[in-house]
Design a protein around this motif. Sequence first.
Motif: not given
Length: 341
Positions: A28-38, A40-43, A48-56, A230-232
């Motif tokens: 299986p592929a490695p799990s994504v380290t998704e970013v937690d935010s309390d 707005s998603a804009g901060a 984030l860049t495409a090379g970040a460990s998490g995209v969501i 955010p990048m999309l």
Amino acid sequence: MSARRSTVAFLVLVTAGFPGTAWATPGPAPSVTEVDSDTSAGADGDKLTAGASGVIVFNRSKNGSGKSAGTVTSSTSWTPPACYYAPKHTAKELDAQMRQVWGTSSPSHEWALKTQNYFVNGQPYKDFNKDKEGEGYWWDSYVTEGREADPASQECDELPFWVDEGDAPPPDRPQAITAETLAQLAYAEIRVPSTEVDLAPEGATKVNLPTWAWLDTAEFKPVSVTASVPMLGLSATTTAEPVSLKIAPGTDDAVTYPASGQCEIRDGRIGAPYAKGRADETPPCGVKYLRSSGEGSYQLQATVTWKISWTSTTGAGGDLPDGEFGAGQDVVVQEIQAVNR
């Protein structure tokens, strides 16, 4: 296991430390380290860049909270996706990673030749699309956190593919992330309050005595989670709203009110608190036990059904399967004692 995965078994140790090489290793592929935010998603999410460990980025500021809060589960067999494709690498990042991996393998190795043709030699990409640096991303696979052992997580096993900024991913990648995918992933992040009900009489009830049941409706308000890439410039909000309470007495020797055991939410209320002088009334939500629990107790199960819906920045939206969250509680049922004189 696909042929592509089996040809690279020897690269497991080599690539284990490299982020974003899910397609280059068996299993299986490695799990994504998704970013937690309390917030707005804009901060921080905008950084984030495409090379970040998490995209969501998840915004949980309107989610349920507290020690007793729990995860809703689908009332059907449906589950959120175990894996998906999303932006992960810039052209230069993938170039650097792959050349490092190739440096550990024989130049004549089948996998090395295949991937060099794929990324460099025009079958179908040339030189990692570096001439498009800043104009798009390499999309790669992510595994949803907690689903690493799910066989479905291995369905996203294709090589990375390029998507120009502003373009939709290719139609032959059904797991490519969309607004609906984000809504489904946000579903798994929904937390709702405990369903322990208030009962009257309190502590212990009596055989053949209607027991009133109700919930503190102040806690049972709609909750929501927003998932964003955010990048999309893409986000979706999934909202859970309570619609009913199901009472299961824990024994067949009981009747429920109503007979279905399904207490609908009306005027923002689940059931009604017992008040003095209503002992002869039928409770709008409750149970009547027909037999004593003896030395022990019955396990009453209270389950709230939540209607789940979603909206998005694309204008798309709709319903997802209802969610449920329940809890059990002990109910002591005593015989009514009569004194003969």
